[in-house]
Each structure stands twice: as C-alpha cells, then as structure tokens.
Design an enzyme around this catalytic site. Structure first.
Site, PDB file in Angstrom:
ATOM      1  N   GLY A  31       0.001  12.958  -7.837  1.00 31.96           N
ATOM      2  CA  GLY A  31      -0.894  14.113  -7.867  1.00 31.96           C
ATOM      3  C   GLY A  31      -2.232  13.809  -7.203  1.00 31.96           C
ATOM      4  O   GLY A  31      -2.359  12.845  -6.451  1.00 31.96           O
ATOM      5  N   LEU A  33      -3.469  15.615  -4.919  1.00 29.12           N
ATOM      6  CA  LEU A  33      -2.896  15.650  -3.565  1.00 29.12           C
ATOM      7  C   LEU A  33      -3.947  15.907  -2.491  1.00 29.12           C
ATOM      8  O   LEU A  33      -4.943  16.582  -2.718  1.00 29.12           O
ATOM      9  CB  LEU A  33      -1.811  16.729  -3.488  1.00 29.12           C
ATOM     10  CG  LEU A  33      -0.636  16.576  -4.460  1.00 29.12           C
ATOM     11  CD1 LEU A  33       0.449  17.622  -4.149  1.00 29.12           C
ATOM     12  CD2 LEU A  33      -0.029  15.185  -4.443  1.00 29.12           C
ATOM     13  N   HIS A  37      -0.431  13.390   1.372  1.00 27.36           N
ATOM     14  CA  HIS A  37       0.742  13.831   0.598  1.00 27.36           C
ATOM     15  C   HIS A  37       1.397  15.037   1.272  1.00 27.36           C
ATOM     16  O   HIS A  37       2.618  15.129   1.356  1.00 27.36           O
ATOM     17  CB  HIS A  37       0.330  14.241  -0.814  1.00 27.36           C
ATOM     18  CG  HIS A  37      -0.299  13.155  -1.636  1.00 27.36           C
ATOM     19  ND1 HIS A  37      -1.634  13.166  -1.954  1.00 27.36           N
ATOM     20  CD2 HIS A  37       0.205  12.056  -2.215  1.00 27.36           C
ATOM     21  CE1 HIS A  37      -1.923  12.112  -2.709  1.00 27.36           C
ATOM     22  NE2 HIS A  37      -0.814  11.410  -2.882  1.00 27.36           N
ATOM     23  N   LYS A 149       0.601   4.139   4.267  1.00 31.59           N
ATOM     24  CA  LYS A 149      -0.645   3.786   3.575  1.00 31.59           C
ATOM     25  C   LYS A 149      -0.414   2.669   2.566  1.00 31.59           C
ATOM     26  O   LYS A 149      -1.192   1.738   2.455  1.00 31.59           O
ATOM     27  CB  LYS A 149      -1.196   5.037   2.883  1.00 31.59           C
ATOM     28  CG  LYS A 149      -2.227   4.806   1.814  1.00 31.59           C
ATOM     29  CD  LYS A 149      -3.563   4.575   2.430  1.00 31.59           C
ATOM     30  CE  LYS A 149      -4.701   4.374   1.450  1.00 31.59           C
ATOM     31  NZ  LYS A 149      -4.407   4.203   0.063  1.00 31.59           N
ATOM     32  N   GLN A 153       4.345  -1.261  -0.692  1.00 28.86           N
ATOM     33  CA  GLN A 153       5.173  -0.423  -1.573  1.00 28.86           C
ATOM     34  C   GLN A 153       6.424   0.072  -0.859  1.00 28.86           C
ATOM     35  O   GLN A 153       7.532  -0.012  -1.400  1.00 28.86           O
ATOM     36  CB  GLN A 153       4.347   0.755  -2.065  1.00 28.86           C
ATOM     37  CG  GLN A 153       5.150   1.810  -2.803  1.00 28.86           C
ATOM     38  CD  GLN A 153       4.271   2.861  -3.417  1.00 28.86           C
ATOM     39  OE1 GLN A 153       3.712   2.657  -4.481  1.00 28.86           O
ATOM     40  NE2 GLN A 153       4.131   4.000  -2.765  1.00 28.86           N
ATOM     41  N   SER A 185      -7.022   9.016   0.463  1.00 23.79           N
ATOM     42  CA  SER A 185      -6.549   8.454  -0.801  1.00 23.79           C
ATOM     43  C   SER A 185      -7.113   9.293  -1.939  1.00 23.79           C
ATOM     44  O   SER A 185      -8.257   9.774  -1.859  1.00 23.79           O
ATOM     45  CB  SER A 185      -7.048   7.012  -0.945  1.00 23.79           C
ATOM     46  OG  SER A 185      -6.910   6.581  -2.285  1.00 23.79           O
ATOM     47  N   SER A 186      -6.324   9.422  -2.997  1.00 25.61           N
ATOM     48  CA  SER A 186      -6.811  10.144  -4.176  1.00 25.61           C
ATOM     49  C   SER A 186      -8.050   9.455  -4.737  1.00 25.61           C
ATOM     50  O   SER A 186      -8.883  10.084  -5.390  1.00 25.61           O
ATOM     51  CB  SER A 186      -5.722  10.185  -5.245  1.00 25.61           C
ATOM     52  OG  SER A 186      -4.534  10.705  -4.704  1.00 25.61           O
ATOM     53  N   ARG A 187      -8.174   8.138  -4.506  1.00 28.57           N
ATOM     54  CA  ARG A 187      -9.305   7.386  -5.067  1.00 28.57           C
ATOM     55  C   ARG A 187     -10.586   7.552  -4.248  1.00 28.57           C
ATOM     56  O   ARG A 187     -11.649   7.161  -4.716  1.00 28.57           O
ATOM     57  CB  ARG A 187      -8.940   5.900  -5.192  1.00 28.57           C
ATOM     58  CG  ARG A 187      -7.853   5.661  -6.253  1.00 28.57           C
ATOM     59  CD  ARG A 187      -7.632   4.191  -6.549  1.00 28.57           C
ATOM     60  NE  ARG A 187      -6.825   4.005  -7.763  1.00 28.57           N
ATOM     61  CZ  ARG A 187      -5.524   3.737  -7.783  1.00 28.57           C
ATOM     62  NH1 ARG A 187      -4.861   3.609  -6.646  1.00 28.57           N
ATOM     63  NH2 ARG A 187      -4.878   3.596  -8.924  1.00 28.57           N
TER      64      ARG A 187
HETATM   65  P1  AMP Z   1       0.191   8.317  -4.571  1.00 28.67           P
HETATM   66  O1  AMP Z   1       0.009   9.697  -5.088  1.00 28.67           O
HETATM   67  O2  AMP Z   1      -1.082   7.603  -4.272  1.00 28.67           O
HETATM   68  O3  AMP Z   1       1.151   7.507  -5.405  1.00 28.67           O
HETATM   69  O4  AMP Z   1       0.900   8.476  -3.148  1.00 28.67           O
HETATM   70  C1  AMP Z   1       2.105   9.171  -3.034  1.00 28.67           C
HETATM   71  C2  AMP Z   1       2.671   8.928  -1.673  1.00 28.67           C
HETATM   72  O5  AMP Z   1       1.756   9.428  -0.688  1.00 28.67           O
HETATM   73  C3  AMP Z   1       2.890   7.437  -1.357  1.00 28.67           C
HETATM   74  O6  AMP Z   1       4.105   7.284  -0.663  1.00 28.67           O
HETATM   75  C4  AMP Z   1       1.711   7.118  -0.481  1.00 28.67           C
HETATM   76  O7  AMP Z   1       1.937   6.041   0.407  1.00 28.67           O
HETATM   77  C5  AMP Z   1       1.542   8.425   0.277  1.00 28.67           C
HETATM   78  N1  AMP Z   1       0.181   8.514   0.826  1.00 28.67           N
HETATM   79  C6  AMP Z   1      -0.987   8.347   0.163  1.00 28.67           C
HETATM   80  N2  AMP Z   1      -2.043   8.447   0.998  1.00 28.67           N
HETATM   81  C7  AMP Z   1      -1.524   8.679   2.232  1.00 28.67           C
HETATM   82  C8  AMP Z   1      -2.097   8.867   3.536  1.00 28.67           C
HETATM   83  N3  AMP Z   1      -3.416   8.814   3.737  1.00 28.67           N
HETATM   84  N4  AMP Z   1      -1.256   9.079   4.568  1.00 28.67           N
HETATM   85  C9  AMP Z   1       0.086   9.106   4.383  1.00 28.67           C
HETATM   86  N5  AMP Z   1       0.693   8.944   3.182  1.00 28.67           N
HETATM   87  C10 AMP Z   1      -0.100   8.723   2.124  1.00 28.67           C
END
Ligand code: AMP
Length: 282
Positions: A31, A33, A37, A149, A153, A185-187
């Site tokens: 989430g 997002l 995402h 990213k 993982q 990034s969500s962060r």
């Molecule tokens: P998360 O919500 O952080 O667990 O990310 C969910 C998915 O989105 C993971 O596969 C991440 O690698 C991907 N993701 C997160 N940030 C990015 C980004 N800036 N570009 C592409 N994919 C991303």
C-alpha cells in the site's frame, strides 16, 4: 473492481476467473501506492486478463526497531490508484486473515537472504518469502510483478519460485523515479524538505558509478569507494553499504569479471532508510 479482505473468497473469485479462461496477474504491495506501484499494475494489465493487486503491510518482514506501526496506510487513495491502473480485484487482508497465532511455518531462501539487505535487516526476507508464498497460493497467478527497486527481493523471489516449483512467471519492472532521480518509495514521505533534496544524491552516486565504469579502468571496489565518498561528501547521508555486485549471485565484484554489475546502495537520510540500485555495464 472488487475489494476483498478474505483469502478464501479471493481464491474462489480467482478460480472462477481462471475457469472462464482468463489469465491472472498478481501485484503484491504494502500500500501507500505511488507511480512505481501503478507501473506494475499497468504492466500486469497489459499482459494479463485479470489483475489482482494485494495490499498488506506484512508485520513479519519488519524488524523490532523498524517502522511497522508508523508505515503509511492510505487505503482509500490506494484503491483509487488500483482502479485507475486497471486492477480487477484488490486483496486487502487483515493480519489475522493472514496469520493465526499458532503459525509456525516460514519459507527461507537460505543464502541470498543473508547478504546486503538481509545482513542489515535480519529476518526481513524470511517475512517476504513467507508472505509472497502465501499470496501466490491465495491468488494462483500466471505472472507476478515486482519492481527492480527492490533488486535483491526480486532475485530472492525468483530463487524461491524455481526452488519450490511455483507455477508463476516473475516479471521485474523498471524503477520509476522522481524528476531529480530519487527512486519512488512509500518511505519518501518521511523525508523533510531538506532531506528530500539530499536523498537525490543516491541516484547521483549510482550515475557516478556508471560513468566511472564507462570512462575509466577503475576496478569495482575502486568505483564503489568513489560512490561512497560522493555520498559522504553530500552531508546528511549515513551510508550502510555501497557495492558493485554480480547481478545473479549478489557477490561483491572485486574485478571486472562480468559484463555487467548491479550498483546497490542503502543509506539513511535523517532517520529514513532508503535503497536504490542501477545495473551498470562493465
Ligand atoms: P512495496 O509496497 O514497497 O512492498 O512495493 C511493492 C512492489 O512495488 C515491489 O515489487 C517494489 O519493488 C515495487 N516498487 C516500489 N517502488 C518502486 C519504484 N519506484 N519503481 C518500480 N517498482 C517499485
């Protein structure tokens, strides 16, 4: 678009879609997002008939001193983004839907999980591989979409899928960046305006690594040392690691023995921990 918190009902709906001959794409997320995402959901939609996005802040992948309780939760906005990007179903379980108090089973990728992010965040990847296994069993996708990213993982997920014969194809999607290069990034929303400006130096350091690989004969450790010096000279960045690693094994390269390397950075900007990477030709 259907929003469904129940694992059993989600599984049933996806089974029905399969019976109708639809191909299933799965996009696991926590989430909060953003466009990164959204790019995954859009790519899934372009390749699969029925796209399931999952939104679950998975407690088992957070360490005791990490940000689980303050991780951003923005469900209404997330659902709107899923709808716009073309998701058919959003799976939104609660922790109690995913883990019973008696849970004992974990899925562990033994070697790849112990280096880099795994060394700095003990147990993190056990949480990831366990929850992604569960999400694959619940959503039974033909294809699942992950971002570059989180480079380590996606490698670990690929290892797990091969080792355990999960009948799913893993698709890795490019990193979506802000206009100054900061990986979305969500962060990033934890960053103050000053920290936000400083954070763009992670991408600058990766670009420096790419330039040095192209224009000099420096070895990978010499290149990563220059990248580290760049980050440290910026001020306000606490580097955790900067390496040029093999793109499959993640072993640190000591010489130009492969055609390409992945430059990987983890650093704290203020109290916010950021990661980024770039595949670099050698
Ligand atoms: P998360 O919500 O952080 O667990 O990310 C969910 C998915 O989105 C993971 O596969 C991440 O690698 C991907 N993701 C997160 N940030 C990015 C980004 N800036 N570009 C592409 N994919 C991303």
């Amino acid at each position: 678009m259907i929003v469904e918190p129940s694992p059993a009902k989600t599984h049933q709906m996806i089974r029905d879609a399969r019976r109708r001959g639809l191909t299933i794409g799965c996009v696991p997320t926590m989430g909060a997002l953003h466009e990164g995402h959204v790019s995954l959901i859009r790519q899934a939609k372009s390749e699969c008939d029925f796209v399931v996005a999952t939104i679950f802040v998975n407690p088992t992948q957070f360490g005791p001193n990490e940000d689980f309780s303050k991780y951003p939760r923005t469900l209404e906005a997330d659902l709107e983004m899923c709808r716009e990007a073309g998701a058919s179903l959003v799976f939104t379980p609660q922790t109690t839907d995913m883990y019973s108090p008696d849970t004992e089973t974990i899925v562990r990728v033994t070697k790849l999980s112990t280096v880099l992010e795994g060394a700095h965040r003990p147990g993190h990847f056990d949480g990831v591989t366990t929850v992604v296994s569960k999400l694959f069993l619940i959503t039974d996708p033909d294809k699942a979409y992950f971002g570059q990213k989180d480079f380590q993982q996606q490698l670990i997920i690929r290892r797990m899928v091969t080792d355990l014969n999960f009948p799913v194809q893993i698709v890795t999607c490019p990193i979506i960046r802000e206009s100054d290069g900061l990986a979305m990034s969500s962060r990033n929303r934890y960053l103050s305006p000053d920290e936000r400006r400083t954070a763009a130096q992670l991408y600058q350091a990766l670009m420096l690594g790419e330039k040095l690989a192209k224009e000099t004969t420096l070895s990978p450790p010499e290149i990563s040392a220059r990248m580290q010096a760049h980050l440290e000279s910026a001020g306000g960045i606490q580097v955790q690691y900067v390496v040029l690693a093999d793109t499959s094994s993640l072993e640190t390269l000591t010489a130009r023995t492969a055609p390409q390397a992945v430059g990987l950075i983890a650093a704290r900007v203020g109290t916010t921990r950021l990661i980024d990477n770039l595949v670099i030709s050698l």
